[in-house]
Design an enzyme around this catalytic site. Structure first.
Site, PDB file in Angstrom:
ATOM      1  N   LEU A 145       0.846  -1.200   0.000  1.00  0.00           N
ATOM      2  CA  LEU A 145       0.000   0.000   0.000  1.00  0.00           C
ATOM      3  C   LEU A 145       0.885   1.256   0.000  1.00  0.00           C
ATOM      4  CD1 LEU A 145      -2.567  -1.272   2.676  1.00  0.00           C
ATOM      5  CD2 LEU A 145      -2.813  -1.297   0.185  1.00  0.00           C
ATOM      6  N   GLY A 146       0.274   2.409  -0.212  1.00  0.00           N
ATOM      7  CA  GLY A 146       1.029   3.664  -0.114  1.00  0.00           C
ATOM      8  C   GLY A 146       1.293   4.346  -1.442  1.00  0.00           C
ATOM      9  N   GLY A 147       1.033   3.641  -2.559  1.00  0.00           N
ATOM     10  CA  GLY A 147       1.167   4.261  -3.873  1.00  0.00           C
ATOM     11  C   GLY A 147       2.589   4.681  -4.213  1.00  0.00           C
ATOM     12  N   CYS A 178       4.003   7.538  -3.743  1.00  0.00           N
ATOM     13  CA  CYS A 178       4.633   8.344  -2.684  1.00  0.00           C
ATOM     14  C   CYS A 178       5.453   7.477  -1.731  1.00  0.00           C
ATOM     15  CB  CYS A 178       3.554   9.105  -1.921  1.00  0.00           C
ATOM     16  SG  CYS A 178       4.134   9.837  -0.394  1.00  0.00           S
ATOM     17  N   GLY A 184      13.974  16.519 -10.297  1.00  0.00           N
ATOM     18  CA  GLY A 184      15.322  16.719 -10.818  1.00  0.00           C
ATOM     19  C   GLY A 184      16.261  17.287  -9.768  1.00  0.00           C
ATOM     20  N   ASP A 216      -3.518  13.116  -7.932  1.00  0.00           N
ATOM     21  CA  ASP A 216      -2.764  13.427  -9.153  1.00  0.00           C
ATOM     22  C   ASP A 216      -3.588  13.191 -10.421  1.00  0.00           C
ATOM     23  OD1 ASP A 216      -0.633  13.957  -7.532  1.00  0.00           O
ATOM     24  OD2 ASP A 216       0.751  12.538  -8.478  1.00  0.00           O
ATOM     25  N   LEU A 245       0.856  16.710  -5.541  1.00  0.00           N
ATOM     26  CA  LEU A 245       1.500  16.611  -4.228  1.00  0.00           C
ATOM     27  C   LEU A 245       0.704  15.661  -3.346  1.00  0.00           C
ATOM     28  CD1 LEU A 245       2.192  20.421  -3.692  1.00  0.00           C
ATOM     29  CD2 LEU A 245       3.873  18.664  -4.288  1.00  0.00           C
ATOM     30  N   ALA A 246       1.427  14.843  -2.569  1.00  0.00           N
ATOM     31  CA  ALA A 246       0.775  13.842  -1.722  1.00  0.00           C
ATOM     32  C   ALA A 246      -0.218  14.490  -0.763  1.00  0.00           C
ATOM     33  CB  ALA A 246       1.834  13.064  -0.945  1.00  0.00           C
ATOM     34  N   HIS A 289      13.808  31.605  20.600  1.00  0.00           N
ATOM     35  CA  HIS A 289      15.158  31.992  20.169  1.00  0.00           C
ATOM     36  C   HIS A 289      16.168  30.999  20.743  1.00  0.00           C
ATOM     37  CE1 HIS A 289      18.624  34.443  19.229  1.00  0.00           C
ATOM     38  NE2 HIS A 289      19.053  34.259  20.465  1.00  0.00           N
TER      39      HIS A 289
HETATM   40  P1  NAI Z   1       7.987  19.330 -12.584  1.00  0.00           P
HETATM   41  O1  NAI Z   1       6.778  19.650 -13.364  1.00  0.00           O
HETATM   42  O2  NAI Z   1       8.141  19.836 -11.202  1.00  0.00           O
HETATM   43  O3  NAI Z   1       9.281  19.790 -13.387  1.00  0.00           O
HETATM   44  C1  NAI Z   1       9.544  19.367 -14.701  1.00  0.00           C
HETATM   45  C2  NAI Z   1      10.550  20.305 -15.318  1.00  0.00           C
HETATM   46  O4  NAI Z   1      10.933  19.797 -16.583  1.00  0.00           O
HETATM   47  C3  NAI Z   1      10.014  21.701 -15.540  1.00  0.00           C
HETATM   48  O5  NAI Z   1      10.907  22.627 -14.992  1.00  0.00           O
HETATM   49  C4  NAI Z   1       9.929  21.788 -17.064  1.00  0.00           C
HETATM   50  O6  NAI Z   1      10.087  23.112 -17.523  1.00  0.00           O
HETATM   51  C5  NAI Z   1      11.056  20.874 -17.486  1.00  0.00           C
HETATM   52  N1  NAI Z   1      10.970  20.347 -18.846  1.00  0.00           N
HETATM   53  C6  NAI Z   1       9.875  19.907 -19.500  1.00  0.00           C
HETATM   54  N2  NAI Z   1      10.208  19.488 -20.730  1.00  0.00           N
HETATM   55  C7  NAI Z   1      11.553  19.636 -20.880  1.00  0.00           C
HETATM   56  C8  NAI Z   1      12.489  19.389 -21.921  1.00  0.00           C
HETATM   57  N3  NAI Z   1      12.105  18.890 -23.101  1.00  0.00           N
HETATM   58  N4  NAI Z   1      13.800  19.655 -21.710  1.00  0.00           N
HETATM   59  C9  NAI Z   1      14.190  20.180 -20.524  1.00  0.00           C
HETATM   60  N5  NAI Z   1      13.339  20.451 -19.509  1.00  0.00           N
HETATM   61  C10 NAI Z   1      12.033  20.174 -19.666  1.00  0.00           C
HETATM   62  O7  NAI Z   1       8.084  17.738 -12.653  1.00  0.00           O
HETATM   63  P2  NAI Z   1       8.961  16.685 -11.840  1.00  0.00           P
HETATM   64  O8  NAI Z   1      10.153  17.307 -11.215  1.00  0.00           O
HETATM   65  O9  NAI Z   1       9.153  15.558 -12.799  1.00  0.00           O
HETATM   66  O10 NAI Z   1       7.983  16.243 -10.697  1.00  0.00           O
HETATM   67  C11 NAI Z   1       6.727  15.644 -11.027  1.00  0.00           C
HETATM   68  C12 NAI Z   1       5.692  16.000 -10.006  1.00  0.00           C
HETATM   69  O11 NAI Z   1       5.999  15.390  -8.777  1.00  0.00           O
HETATM   70  C13 NAI Z   1       5.603  17.491  -9.785  1.00  0.00           C
HETATM   71  O12 NAI Z   1       4.270  17.875  -9.838  1.00  0.00           O
HETATM   72  C14 NAI Z   1       6.177  17.700  -8.415  1.00  0.00           C
HETATM   73  O13 NAI Z   1       5.509  18.724  -7.735  1.00  0.00           O
HETATM   74  C15 NAI Z   1       5.948  16.345  -7.746  1.00  0.00           C
HETATM   75  N6  NAI Z   1       7.023  16.120  -6.798  1.00  0.00           N
HETATM   76  C16 NAI Z   1       6.978  16.732  -5.594  1.00  0.00           C
HETATM   77  C17 NAI Z   1       8.012  16.592  -4.698  1.00  0.00           C
HETATM   78  C18 NAI Z   1       7.963  17.283  -3.410  1.00  0.00           C
HETATM   79  O14 NAI Z   1       6.889  17.750  -3.021  1.00  0.00           O
HETATM   80  N7  NAI Z   1       9.074  17.420  -2.700  1.00  0.00           N
HETATM   81  C19 NAI Z   1       9.181  15.762  -5.009  1.00  0.00           C
HETATM   82  C20 NAI Z   1       9.124  15.189  -6.304  1.00  0.00           C
HETATM   83  C21 NAI Z   1       8.072  15.367  -7.144  1.00  0.00           C
END
Ligand code: NAI
Length: 464
Positions: A40-42, A44, A183, A311, A318-319, A443
Site C-alpha cells: 500500500l502507499g502508492g 509516494c 530533478g 494526481d 503533491l501527496a 530563540h
Molecule cells: P515538474 O513539473 O516539477 O518539473 C519538470 C521540469 O521539466 C520543468 O521545470 C519543465 O520546464 C522541465 N521540462 C519539460 N520538458 C523539458 C524538456 N524537453 N527539456 C528540458 N526540460 C524540460 O516535474 P517533476 O520534477 O518531474 O515532478 C513531477 C511532479 O511530482 C511534480 O508535480 C512535483 O511537484 C511532484 N514532486 C513533488 C516533490 C515534493 O513535493 N518534494 C518531489 C518530487 C516530485
C-alpha cells in the site's frame, strides 16, 4: 448479483486513496480499497516521496562526513560509501511505512482488495474479474513519470525517478532532464554520492511555479554545491553509443545546438495521470485532453456516484493535496461538508537548503495586478543558521498593501519544510503580516527568520 458490496470502493491506495478509505471508514461507511501493487502507499511511499527523502538524508550525512564536519572540529577519517547499505535502509523505511498502512486499514476496518480495478458503471468495480458493488467509487489512481517523444525510459541508463532511487552505483556523469522538484532532489542525492550532475531545463529558470527571486537564489546555491545548469535548453534526443549516452540539445529560443555526453539520464519532465485500463471511456467518465479525470467542485465526475481525487485530476501533484482531497471527498460522500483550500497548499523541495512555499508568488501578484508589500530576511542574519553553518537562503513574505493580509510565504533555508507549516496555519486563519510579526518565536530558531520577514513587511525588522 454482486459478490461483495460496499458503500465506497476507492481505487488506488496512494496518499489520496488510502487516506480517503480510512476517513470513509471512520465515518461509518463500509469501505474497500483496491490496489494492484503488492504494497500500500502508492508512488509516494513506494517509489516517491519516502524513499527519496530517505536517500536525501543518507546522502547528506555522507557529504557532511566527507568534509563538512571539519568546520565543526569533528575530524572523520576513512569515510566510505556503502551504497547497498544505504539502499537497504531506504527499503526498510519504505517497508515499515507501507506495512503501517496495512495496519491502519485493519484498525479502521477498511477491506483491502488486491488486484486491478476497472469501473463497470457508477455502481460497480471489477477487480481482476470479480464484480464488487459500490455505493460510491473514488478514483485515486495517481500519476506516473512522463517522458519526451522518442526517448524511452529503460530504468537502467535512462531512468525515471523510480530507477533513480536504486541505481547500483553513482554514475560518473548524470544528466537530469527537467529542473523541477524531482530533478533537483534526485540530482542532489547523486551529486552528494559522487556523480557529476548537470540539469537541463527548457525554461530560463529552475523550479517553475516557485517565486522567481527565491528560485534564482536557490539555483545559485545549488550551483555553488557543484550542480551544473543548462537553462533555456531543450533536449531533442538521446543516442547510445557504447557505454556513453549523447544528449542532443537545442536552445529553447531557437538556434544553437549542442551535444552532452553522460552515463545516465534522469527523466524528470513531469508526471502524467494514470487512467489507462480503468474503463473510464466505457463507463462514460470524461477526461480532459491530457488524461486528467474531469471533476466538479465536489470531486464528482461526469458519472453519478463516481468521484476522483489526487494526481489523476490535475492541479498540484503533491501527496498532501491528494490526502486533503481524500478526506474532503469522504466527508462529501458521507453527507458532510468537505472542502480543500487550494490557496494554502504548501510545497517543499527537500534539498539542502530546503525550498518551501505557500500561497502566491510575486509573479502571481503582479499578474493579478495586486497591490502588495514584500518583507525579506536573509538566513545569514539568523543566529540559529549561524550556529548550524547553514546561512544560505532567505524568507520572503508577501502581504496585501492595504489590509496587510499574508498572501504568500517563501522560505529558502534549513528547516524550511517545517517552518512553512507556521505560514500555512497563519494563512488559514487569515493572518496579517503584523499577526505573524507579533507572535513570539523561540530563540534561537530558524523560524525567527519568518518573524523577521513579517516585521520587514512594515520595514521594522530588527536584525538587519
Ligand atoms: P515538474 O513539473 O516539477 O518539473 C519538470 C521540469 O521539466 C520543468 O521545470 C519543465 O520546464 C522541465 N521540462 C519539460 N520538458 C523539458 C524538456 N524537453 N527539456 C528540458 N526540460 C524540460 O516535474 P517533476 O520534477 O518531474 O515532478 C513531477 C511532479 O511530482 C511534480 O508535480 C512535483 O511537484 C511532484 N514532486 C513533488 C516533490 C515534493 O513535493 N518534494 C518531489 C518530487 C516530485
Amino acid at each position: 448479483m454482486a459478490d461483495r458490496d460496499f458503500d465506497v470502493v476507492v481505487i488506488g491506495a496512494g496518499p489520496g486513496g488510502y487516506v480517503c478509505a480510512i476517513r470513509c471508514a471512520q465515518l461509518g461507511l463500509r469501505t474497500a480499497c483496491v490496489e494492484k501493487r503488492g504494497t500500500l502507499g502508492g508512488a509516494c511511499l513506494n517509489i516517491g516521496c519516502i524513499p527519496s527523502k530517505a536517500l536525501l538524508q543518507s546522502s547528506e550525512l555522507y557529504e557532511q562526513a566527507r568534509g563538512h564536519l571539519d568546520r565543526h572540529g569533528v575530524k572523520v577519517a576513512g569515510v566510505e560509501l556503502d551504497l547497498p547499505a544505504m539502499m537497504a535502509r531506504k527499503d526498510k523505511v519504505v517497508d515499515t511505512l507501507t506495512g503501517g498502512i496495512a495496519g491502519l486499514f485493519r484498525k479502521n476496518g477498511v477491506t483491502r482488495l488486491s488486484g486491478t480495478g476497472r469501473i463497470v458503471d457508477g455502481g460497480a468495480v471489477d477487480v481482476d474479474g470479480e464484480r464488487i458493488a459500490a455505493g460510491g467509487i473514488v478514483i485515486a489512481t495517481g500519476s506516473e513519470a512522463a517522458t519526451l517523444p522518442g526517448i524511452a525510459i529503460d530504468e537502467k541508463r535512462i531512468v525515471s525517478s523510480t530507477g533513480a532511487l536504486s541505481l547500483p552505483e553513482a554514475p560518473e556523469r548524470l544528466v537530469v532532464i527537467g529542473g523541477g522538484f524531482i530533478g533537483l532532489e534526485m540530482g542532489s542525492v547523486w551529486r552528494r554520492l559522487g556523480s557529476r550532475v548537470a540539469v537541463v531545463e527548457i525554461l530560463d529558470r529552475i523550479a517553475p511555479g516557485m517565486d522567481g527571486e527565491i528560485a534564482g537564489e536557490f539555483r545559485k546555491i545549488l550551483g555553488r554545491q557543484g550542480m551544473e545548469f543548462r537553462l533555456g535548453a531543450k533536449v531533442t534526443g538521446v543516442e547510445a553509443s557504447g557505454k556513453e549516452l549523447a544528449l542532443a540539445l537545442e536552445s529553447a529560443a531557437g538556434g544553437g545546438e549542442d551535444v552532452i555526453a553522460c552515463d545516465t539520464v534522469l527523466m524528470a519532465v513531469g508526471r502524467r495521470p494514470c487512467t489507462e485500463g480503468l474503463g473510464l471511456a466505457e463507463a462514460g467518465v470524461e477526461t480532459d485532453g491530457r488524461g486528467h479525470v474531469g471533476i466538479d467542485g465536489r470531486f464528482a465526475t461526469s458519472v453519478p456516484g463516481v468521484y476522483a481525487i489526487g494526481d489523476c485530476v490535475g492541479g498540484a501533484m503533491l501527496a498532501h493535496k491528494a490526502e486533503d482531497e481524500g478526506i474532503a471527498v469522504a466527508e462529501i460522500i458521507a453527507g458532510h461538508a468537505g472542502h480543500v483550500n487550494y490557496g494554502v497548499i504548501p510545497g517543499v523541495v527537500y534539498t539542502n537548503p530546503e525550498a518551501a512555499s505557500v500561497g502566491k508568488t510575486e509573479e502571481d501578484l503582479r499578474a493579478d495586478g495586486a497591490d502588495y508589500r514584500v518583507g525579506r530576511f536573509p538566513m545569514l542574519a539568523n543566529s540559529r543558521a549561524r550556529t548550524y553553518d547553514r546561512t544560505g537562503g532567505m524568507v520572503k513574505i508577501l502581504a496585501d498593501a492595504g489590509t496587510d493580509r499574508v498572501l504568500g510565504v517563501h522560505i529558502l533555508g534549513s528547516g524550511a519544510g517545517e517552518s512553512i507549516a507556521e505560514a500555512a496555519v497563519a494563512m488559514e486563519f487569515g493572518a496579517s503580516a503584523e499577526d505573524m510579526a507579533r507572535t513570539c518565536h523561540a530563540h534561537p530558531t530558524f523560524s525567527e527568520a519568518v518573524r523577521e520577514a513579517a516585521l520587514a513587511v512594515a520595514g521594522r525588522a530588527i536584525h538587519v
